[in-house]
Design a protein around this motif. Structure first.
Motif, PDB file in Angstrom:
ATOM      1  N   ASN A 285       0.837  -1.202   0.000  1.00  0.00           N
ATOM      2  CA  ASN A 285       0.000   0.000   0.000  1.00  0.00           C
ATOM      3  C   ASN A 285       0.871   1.251   0.000  1.00  0.00           C
ATOM      4  OD1 ASN A 285      -2.744  -1.213   0.332  1.00  0.00           O
ATOM      5  ND2 ASN A 285      -1.836  -1.993   2.219  1.00  0.00           N
ATOM      6  N   PRO A 286       1.464   1.607  -1.151  1.00  0.00           N
ATOM      7  CA  PRO A 286       2.288   2.822  -1.178  1.00  0.00           C
ATOM      8  C   PRO A 286       1.444   4.049  -0.876  1.00  0.00           C
ATOM      9  CG  PRO A 286       1.856   2.020  -3.402  1.00  0.00           C
ATOM     10  CD  PRO A 286       1.358   0.968  -2.474  1.00  0.00           C
ATOM     11  N   THR A 287       2.002   4.957  -0.099  1.00  0.00           N
ATOM     12  CA  THR A 287       1.297   6.199   0.215  1.00  0.00           C
ATOM     13  C   THR A 287       2.246   7.363  -0.042  1.00  0.00           C
ATOM     14  OG1 THR A 287       0.180   7.461   1.967  1.00  0.00           O
ATOM     15  CG2 THR A 287       1.892   5.914   2.663  1.00  0.00           C
ATOM     16  N   THR A 288       1.760   8.372  -0.763  1.00  0.00           N
ATOM     17  CA  THR A 288       2.624   9.415  -1.305  1.00  0.00           C
ATOM     18  C   THR A 288       2.162  10.799  -0.876  1.00  0.00           C
ATOM     19  OG1 THR A 288       3.152   8.070  -3.242  1.00  0.00           O
ATOM     20  CG2 THR A 288       3.522  10.432  -3.435  1.00  0.00           C
ATOM     21  N   GLU A 289       3.108  11.627  -0.475  1.00  0.00           N
ATOM     22  CA  GLU A 289       2.898  13.061  -0.250  1.00  0.00           C
ATOM     23  C   GLU A 289       3.346  13.773  -1.516  1.00  0.00           C
ATOM     24  OE1 GLU A 289       2.006  16.290   0.351  1.00  0.00           O
ATOM     25  OE2 GLU A 289       2.131  15.851   2.517  1.00  0.00           O
ATOM     26  N   ASP A 290       2.377  14.321  -2.276  1.00  0.00           N
ATOM     27  CA  ASP A 290       2.712  14.952  -3.559  1.00  0.00           C
ATOM     28  C   ASP A 290       2.930  16.461  -3.449  1.00  0.00           C
ATOM     29  OD1 ASP A 290       0.157  15.966  -3.242  1.00  0.00           O
ATOM     30  OD2 ASP A 290      -0.714  14.824  -4.911  1.00  0.00           O
ATOM     31  N   LEU A 291       2.835  17.019  -2.237  1.00  0.00           N
ATOM     32  CA  LEU A 291       3.136  18.424  -1.937  1.00  0.00           C
ATOM     33  C   LEU A 291       2.115  19.412  -2.505  1.00  0.00           C
ATOM     34  CD1 LEU A 291       7.017  18.400  -2.555  1.00  0.00           C
ATOM     35  CD2 LEU A 291       5.781  17.948  -0.425  1.00  0.00           C
ATOM     36  N   GLU A 292       1.042  18.918  -3.099  1.00  0.00           N
ATOM     37  CA  GLU A 292       0.092  19.831  -3.744  1.00  0.00           C
ATOM     38  C   GLU A 292      -0.686  20.699  -2.760  1.00  0.00           C
ATOM     39  OE1 GLU A 292       0.091  20.461  -7.047  1.00  0.00           O
ATOM     40  OE2 GLU A 292       1.837  19.162  -6.816  1.00  0.00           O
ATOM     41  N   ASP A 293      -0.791  20.306  -1.516  1.00  0.00           N
ATOM     42  CA  ASP A 293      -1.502  21.101  -0.508  1.00  0.00           C
ATOM     43  C   ASP A 293      -0.573  22.036   0.265  1.00  0.00           C
ATOM     44  OD1 ASP A 293      -3.940  19.930  -1.156  1.00  0.00           O
ATOM     45  OD2 ASP A 293      -3.642  18.274   0.261  1.00  0.00           O
ATOM     46  N   GLN A 294       0.693  22.093  -0.130  1.00  0.00           N
ATOM     47  CA  GLN A 294       1.660  22.922   0.589  1.00  0.00           C
ATOM     48  C   GLN A 294       1.631  24.369   0.098  1.00  0.00           C
ATOM     49  OE1 GLN A 294       3.040  21.681   3.158  1.00  0.00           O
ATOM     50  NE2 GLN A 294       2.680  19.501   2.797  1.00  0.00           N
ATOM     51  N   THR A 295       2.063  25.272   0.963  1.00  0.00           N
ATOM     52  CA  THR A 295       2.064  26.705   0.675  1.00  0.00           C
ATOM     53  C   THR A 295       3.411  27.128   0.097  1.00  0.00           C
ATOM     54  OG1 THR A 295       0.515  27.099   2.490  1.00  0.00           O
ATOM     55  CG2 THR A 295       1.743  29.001   1.657  1.00  0.00           C
ATOM     56  N   VAL A 296       3.377  27.857  -0.986  1.00  0.00           N
ATOM     57  CA  VAL A 296       4.603  28.332  -1.631  1.00  0.00           C
ATOM     58  C   VAL A 296       5.420  29.175  -0.664  1.00  0.00           C
ATOM     59  CG1 VAL A 296       5.528  29.784  -3.474  1.00  0.00           C
ATOM     60  CG2 VAL A 296       3.599  28.267  -3.932  1.00  0.00           C
ATOM     61  N   GLY A 297       6.723  28.940  -0.618  1.00  0.00           N
ATOM     62  CA  GLY A 297       7.622  29.702   0.229  1.00  0.00           C
ATOM     63  C   GLY A 297       7.861  29.093   1.593  1.00  0.00           C
ATOM     64  N   VAL A 298       7.046  28.127   2.016  1.00  0.00           N
ATOM     65  CA  VAL A 298       7.218  27.494   3.326  1.00  0.00           C
ATOM     66  C   VAL A 298       8.538  26.725   3.350  1.00  0.00           C
ATOM     67  CG1 VAL A 298       6.338  25.687   4.847  1.00  0.00           C
ATOM     68  CG2 VAL A 298       4.772  27.360   3.865  1.00  0.00           C
ATOM     69  N   GLN A 299       9.294  26.873   4.442  1.00  0.00           N
ATOM     70  CA  GLN A 299      10.612  26.254   4.536  1.00  0.00           C
ATOM     71  C   GLN A 299      10.652  25.071   5.502  1.00  0.00           C
ATOM     72  OE1 GLN A 299      13.457  29.365   5.355  1.00  0.00           O
ATOM     73  NE2 GLN A 299      13.110  30.365   3.400  1.00  0.00           N
ATOM     74  N   VAL A 300       9.722  25.012   6.446  1.00  0.00           N
ATOM     75  CA  VAL A 300       9.560  23.847   7.308  1.00  0.00           C
ATOM     76  C   VAL A 300       8.217  23.238   6.934  1.00  0.00           C
ATOM     77  CG1 VAL A 300       9.419  22.967   9.650  1.00  0.00           C
ATOM     78  CG2 VAL A 300      10.949  24.873   9.135  1.00  0.00           C
ATOM     79  N   VAL A 301       8.271  22.114   6.234  1.00  0.00           N
ATOM     80  CA  VAL A 301       7.089  21.587   5.549  1.00  0.00           C
ATOM     81  C   VAL A 301       6.530  20.381   6.299  1.00  0.00           C
ATOM     82  CG1 VAL A 301       6.196  20.748   3.354  1.00  0.00           C
ATOM     83  CG2 VAL A 301       8.160  22.320   3.385  1.00  0.00           C
ATOM     84  N   PRO A 302       5.266  20.446   6.753  1.00  0.00           N
ATOM     85  CA  PRO A 302       4.641  19.270   7.359  1.00  0.00           C
ATOM     86  C   PRO A 302       4.155  18.304   6.277  1.00  0.00           C
ATOM     87  CG  PRO A 302       3.107  21.107   7.363  1.00  0.00           C
ATOM     88  CD  PRO A 302       4.396  21.629   6.777  1.00  0.00           C
TER      89      PRO A 302
END
Length: 329
Positions: A103-120
């Motif tokens: 069951n591969p699970t992927t974080e594709d970063l599409e919900d992230q905010t541009v410019g954020v440097q510490v990324v949850p």
């Protein structure tokens, strides 16, 4: 033989890991302009030797399985390149890695905010979260050879960076874009909960065209890890892009040997899945050839399967089958 098999078999045996000291600074390599072929090779050798020296002095080379594929960008207009829409080799490495994960699970970063440097980071369905630090989130359009894989958001950095996971994982994979076009060597350090670690060199091209795409993945069922440190030998000089981080925890990795292959009739040999059938008079004509599809040839190597994602290996004692129609069975 599956992607990266020669590489991971060479890495199986390694010294016992030591307690991790503070991480040393990345090793720099000399630059020359214009670079000759010999100079480019020398730069790569020096950087790889630095990675190996660190492994020898402070830890070990990782003994898990690696998966790797890389595509050169055919557009060699440095920096202002068009994205590779179908990175065939990178996608093949990803697919082989995914075949070893239930069951591969992927974080594709599409919900992230541009410019954020510490990324949850969130890996859906796994219960695992993580923190990514050491760069920033960007969006298309492509910049200096860096771009997203899916679809517009990616992580960009010109320095070392880390990912800390909320619980130990056994598998990790990612896409890298524009890696090594300015002589930077990418490596990763796998850190375990007891703070021991091992080093994984990544055999990517150095000083090639901008905008190339690679996929790299690592699996270790025996020693789960909760931190990954990415090293860039040309920090502040060579900027890399990353996208589609994938993980698995132990219950999501298939434990049964030959999980991604097929067996011969008596289940003593594991052939590649691409063969369609393991053995038979025309086994050497199947996709993968005799080395991956013919039990007699595979048995001749003497290599036994050690992990579920390995193929072209022995599962037990192979007894040749008499066949009047062919010599290879």
């Amino acid at each position: 033989m599956s992607v990266g098999e020669d590489h991971r078999r060479a890495e199986r045996a390694g010294p016992q890991p030591q307690k991790a000291p503070p991480r040393p600074a990345s090793a720099a390599t000399a630059a020359a302009s214009p670079l000759t072929t010999a100079a480019t090779i020398m730069i790569r050798v020096v950087a790889l030797l630095a990675v190996l020296a660190r492994a020898s002095a402070n830890g070990s080379l990782c003994s898990g399985a690696t998966f790797f594929g890389e595509d050169r960008n055919p557009d060699d207009t440095q920096n202002d390149v068009l994205p590779i829409l179908n990175p065939v080799s990178a996608n093949a490495a990803r697919d082989t890695f995914f075949n070893a994960i239930m069951n591969p699970t992927t974080e594709d970063l599409e919900d992230q905010t541009v410019g954020v440097q510490v990324v949850p980071l969130v890996f859906p369905g796994s219960g695992v979260t993580a923190t990514l630090a050491g760069g920033e989130i960007r969006k298309d359009p492509p910049v200096n050879g860096q771009y997203a894989i899916s679809p517009v958001t990616y992580f960009s950095t010109e320095d070392d960076f880390n990912i800390d996971f909320s619980q130990p994982i056994t598998a990790f994979g990612f896409f890298g874009v524009d890696v090594g076009d300015v002589q930077g060597i990418l490596s990763i350090t796998i850190v375990r909960p007891d703070e021991t670690y091992c080093v994984v060199p990544i055999p990517h091209e150095v000083d090639g065209p901008s905008g190339g795409v690679l996929y790299f993945a690592y699996i270790d069922l025996d020693e789960p890890f909760n931190r990954i440190e990415f090293g860039n030998s040309e920090g502040q000089r060579d900027r890399f892009a990353f996208d589609d981080f994938t993980i698995a925890i132990r219950r999501e990795v298939e434990d049964e040997l030959c999980a991604v292959g097929i067996t011969n009739a008596d289940e003593t040999v594991c052939c590649a899945d691409s063969c369609g059938v393991c053995g038979g008079c025309d086994c050497d004509m199947n996709p993968g050839g005799a080395a991956n599809c013919c039990p007699g040839v595979i048995a001749g190597t003497g290599i036994f399967c050690m992990a579920p994602y390995e193929t072209a290996c022995l599962l037990g004692e192979y007894i040749p089958v008499e066949d009047t129609e062919c010599n290879i069975v």
